[in-house]
Design an enzyme around this catalytic site. Structure first.
Site, PDB file in Angstrom:
ATOM      1  N   ASP A 343       0.927  -0.981  -0.036  1.00  0.00           N
ATOM      2  CA  ASP A 343      -0.097  -0.111  -0.099  1.00  0.00           C
ATOM      3  C   ASP A 343       1.087   1.310   0.251  1.00  0.00           C
ATOM      4  O   ASP A 343       2.036   1.019   0.333  1.00  0.00           O
ATOM      5  CB  ASP A 343      -1.025  -0.004   1.297  1.00  0.00           C
ATOM      6  CG  ASP A 343      -1.720   1.257   1.325  1.00  0.00           C
ATOM      7  OD1 ASP A 343      -2.311   1.503   0.474  1.00  0.00           O
ATOM      8  OD2 ASP A 343      -1.568   1.825   2.715  1.00  0.00           O
ATOM      9  N   ASP A 532      -1.155  -0.588   6.075  1.00  0.00           N
ATOM     10  CA  ASP A 532      -1.263  -0.352   7.569  1.00  0.00           C
ATOM     11  C   ASP A 532      -2.854   0.200   7.882  1.00  0.00           C
ATOM     12  O   ASP A 532      -3.175   0.300   9.024  1.00  0.00           O
ATOM     13  CB  ASP A 532      -0.591   0.961   7.771  1.00  0.00           C
ATOM     14  CG  ASP A 532      -0.983   2.028   7.060  1.00  0.00           C
ATOM     15  OD1 ASP A 532      -1.188   1.971   5.673  1.00  0.00           O
ATOM     16  OD2 ASP A 532      -1.242   3.176   7.680  1.00  0.00           O
ATOM     17  N   ASP A 536      -7.156  -1.902   4.095  1.00  0.00           N
ATOM     18  CA  ASP A 536      -6.158  -3.014   3.790  1.00  0.00           C
ATOM     19  C   ASP A 536      -6.467  -4.380   4.294  1.00  0.00           C
ATOM     20  O   ASP A 536      -5.947  -5.270   3.901  1.00  0.00           O
ATOM     21  CB  ASP A 536      -4.845  -2.754   4.151  1.00  0.00           C
ATOM     22  CG  ASP A 536      -4.279  -1.421   3.536  1.00  0.00           C
ATOM     23  OD1 ASP A 536      -4.461  -1.125   2.039  1.00  0.00           O
ATOM     24  OD2 ASP A 536      -3.424  -0.650   3.892  1.00  0.00           O
TER      25      ASP A 536
END
Length: 643
Positions: A343, A532, A536
């Site tokens: 990410d 995080d 996600d």
């Protein structure tokens, strides 16, 4: 290197082993020099060496005998204790048989030696396990014993599980932070070493969030509780650690099944080796001795002990650096990971906005001052970054008007300040110089004249490029998935050195992209996703291995992940990869080494070429070497500094 203190039980066992070895050495040397069975002139002279060796046997082996009897009573017959008892008692029975038959005494010394070396191997296993367990048990020290809840007439000491959300707790210097919360009174320094592995204390002040498991170092603080104990950071970490050993790797499951069928097979083989040739040749003594040697070397200690110990040591080594791995199966799978999907915001970047550029250079102070005046009352992250960068008292007395989708107009008796995007400039007929940088651009004008522009961008983490480059050197694919636009994604990917990226993705699109990658990978490949945020969590669950940032990461991301980086430091990924690689390498070494040596000595024992002393090496010697090899996993690892 730090010394690992041994427990009282380990110390007592070590003393017992040393005493038994000392007695055995004296008896054995005297026996070989003068032959103890010739001291007395009698047909029962063999009883003298038998009695002496029996004393050593009892000192070193009483617990093995008890375990074997207890396990048999519980239906667990074929284990290493049973094999040791059969082999050693059989050796003593062989010695008694040869003594009563008037033959040269053989078997007493071997019976004692087998148990002596077995106990040495068990002690090494206990020491190695303790060394690995210490790395993990340091995390268990974060468990809080109590919480001081503030009341009208002082404070009350209660169990952390009794504290409610919004209660105010008092934490004195030297006490553990029992629950997650926000500081409402006082400043202090926190020791977060048990959580993150970071030795430098963290300074905290009013308004800052602190997590349970830290230790308050300097001053008394009052904290408003934001999570109940069952939902707190410390509770989740403890649950993680306690359940890590329950997630077994394929190698461990194989060894468990292997031992289940292997042990009764070798017992039957040893029995047949003693009976069939003994009945044919009538040389019972020789074939019973060979069968006993066969039994000793066949004990699967090296595999049954060293393989789980290797994984345990790997998990312990990772925990020393603030990397929590939820089970040995994830450590095994992480070694295979060759595609790393990241990410962007909060993972590769800091997730905060900072000024990247002010144009023109010769007018930066005025541009920043005017922008700060316009943005002073806004809570938008970009506005806060501008005011923070200005760092001075902002001039008051302006009327601030927010123009939706365009920016802010600040006016007073003599000045009109425009601060916003291109739309605001066009709406007010301001001629401006367009900024082509990647990020959010804020244009500033005063009294109808363009003054300059500010480029705001999300900061890339210092370690991101280093970690991605290291993974690229390991021949891994490194891919970024982000909701940002193409231009921003391409810039970040180029700066960090990623092998690929996908931009403008919604959370569900990220899952779809990961699904495509999983479908196209080979059977020996594994995909790791690093994230995080709460958005996600679905991708972390779907990937082969999910890695969450533990400090700033959301609870959902931590719950959904298989590995947690408590330091929020991406360097933990490449470090965990190296630990996983070393662990699996040592597991393979121990499996191959143990099986090859054992098979060779089994064959030699069956043909009478190897005696029981060599069989002892084939069992205990190999086990000790495998254990010492497994201990290498829990060594120091180099962690590169940030560049």
């Amino acid at each position: 290197m730090k010394k690992v203190a041994i427990s009282r039980k380990q110390r007592n066992n070590l003393i017992r082993i040393l005493v038994a070895i000392g007695l055995f050495a004296i008896i054995f040397i005297v026996d070989k020099v003068i032959s103890l069975d010739s001291v007395f002139k009698s047909e029962y002279a063999w009883l003298f060496p038998f009695a002496l060796y029996l004393v050593v046997y009892y000192i070193i082996g009483y617990d093995v005998l008890w375990k074997a009897v207890r396990n048999i009573a519980h239906g667990q017959v074929f284990d290493e204790n049973f094999l040791m008892c059969i082999a050693t008692l059989g050796a003593f029975a062989l010695g008694i048989y040869r003594g009563m038959s008037g033959l040269e005494i053989e078997g007493f010394d071997e019976g004692c030696a087998v148990l002596l070396f077995y106990q040495v191997g068990e002690w090494f296993q206990s020491y190695a396990t303790g060394k690995s367990r210490k790395s993990i048990s340091s995390l268990m020290d974060i468990r809080p014993d109590y919480a001081n809840v503030k009341r009208d007439n002082g404070f009350e000491t209660v169990d952390p599980s009794e504290v409610k959300i919004d209660d105010i707790i008092v934490i004195n210097p030297g006490e553990k932070v029992p629950l997650d919360g926000i500081i409402v009174k006082g400043n202090s320094s926190l020791d977060t070493k048990a959580l993150t592995g970071e030795s430098i204390p963290r300074d905290v002040a009013i308004g800052e969030e602190i997590i349970s498991g830290s230790v308050n170092l300097t001053s008394q603080i009052e904290v408003k509780v934001t999570k109940e104990f069952y939902d707190s950071t410390v509770s989740k970490i403890l649950d993680l650690v306690e359940n890590a050993s329950s997630q077994k790797s394929k190698a461990e499951n194989f060894i468990t099944k292997f031992a289940k069928y292997y042990t009764p097979t070798v017992v039957i083989a040893a029995l047949l080796l003693a009976i069939i040739p003994g009945a044919i040749t009538n040389d019972w003594s020789t074939w019973v001795y060979r069968a006993l040697s066969f039994l000793v070397v066949s004990c699967p200690c090296a595999l049954v002990i060293s393989i789980p110990l290797s994984f345990f040591a790997g998990i312990g080594a990772a925990s020393k650096y603030g990397i929590l791995i939820k089970g040995s199966n994830y450590l095994e799978k992480f070694n295979k990971a060759n595609t790393f999907v990241f990410d962007k915001t909060g993972t590769l970047t800091k997730g905060n906005f900072a000024i990247a550029k002010i144009t023109p250079d010769n007018n930066q102070d005025e541009i920043l001052e005017l922008a700060a005046i316009a943005e002073q009352d806004s809570n938008h992250p970009i506005a806060r970054s501008i005011v923070s960068a200005y760092g001075k008292d902002v001039q008051k007395g302006y009327t601030l008007s927010n123009i939706a989708g365009a920016g802010i107009i600040a006016t007073n008796n003599k000045d009109v300040i425009l601060c916003g995007n291109e739309k605001l400039m066009f709406q007010n007929n301001i001629v401006f110089e367009q900024e082509n940088g990647i990020g959010t651009i804020v244009y500033v004008a005063k009294n109808g004249k363009f003054i300059g522009s500010i480029l705001i961008a999300d900061e890339i983490k210092e370690e991101s490029k280093q970690v991605v480059c290291e993974l690229n050197r390991m021949k891994c694919k490194t891919i970024m998935l982000t909701g940002d636009n193409e231009a921003i994604a391409q810039t970040v990917a180029n700066q960090i050195g990623l092998t690929g990226y996908k931009a403008s993705l919604l959370p569900q699109n990220k899952v779809e992209e990961v699904e495509k990658m999983l479908q196209s990978q080979g059977k020996k490949d594994a995909l790791c996703f690093v994230g995080d945020g709460i958005n996600d969590a679905p991708v972390l669950m779907r990937s082969d291995i999910g890695v969450a940032m533990g400090g700033v990461g959301s609870d959902a991301a931590i719950e959904a992940s298989d590995i947690v980086l408590m330091k929020d430091d991406l360097k933990g990924i490449s470090l965990a990869k190296r630990i996983a690689k070393k662990t699996m390498s040592i597991v393979s070494q121990n499996i191959v080494f143990s099986i090859v040596i054992k098979v060779a000595i089994l064959i030699l024992s069956a043909f009478g070429i190897a005696n029981m002393w060599i069989a002892v090496f084939g069992d205990v010697g190999v086990a000790v070497l495998a254990i010492l090899n497994a201990m290498r996993v829990n060594s120091k690892y180099k962690v590169a500094n940030k560049k």
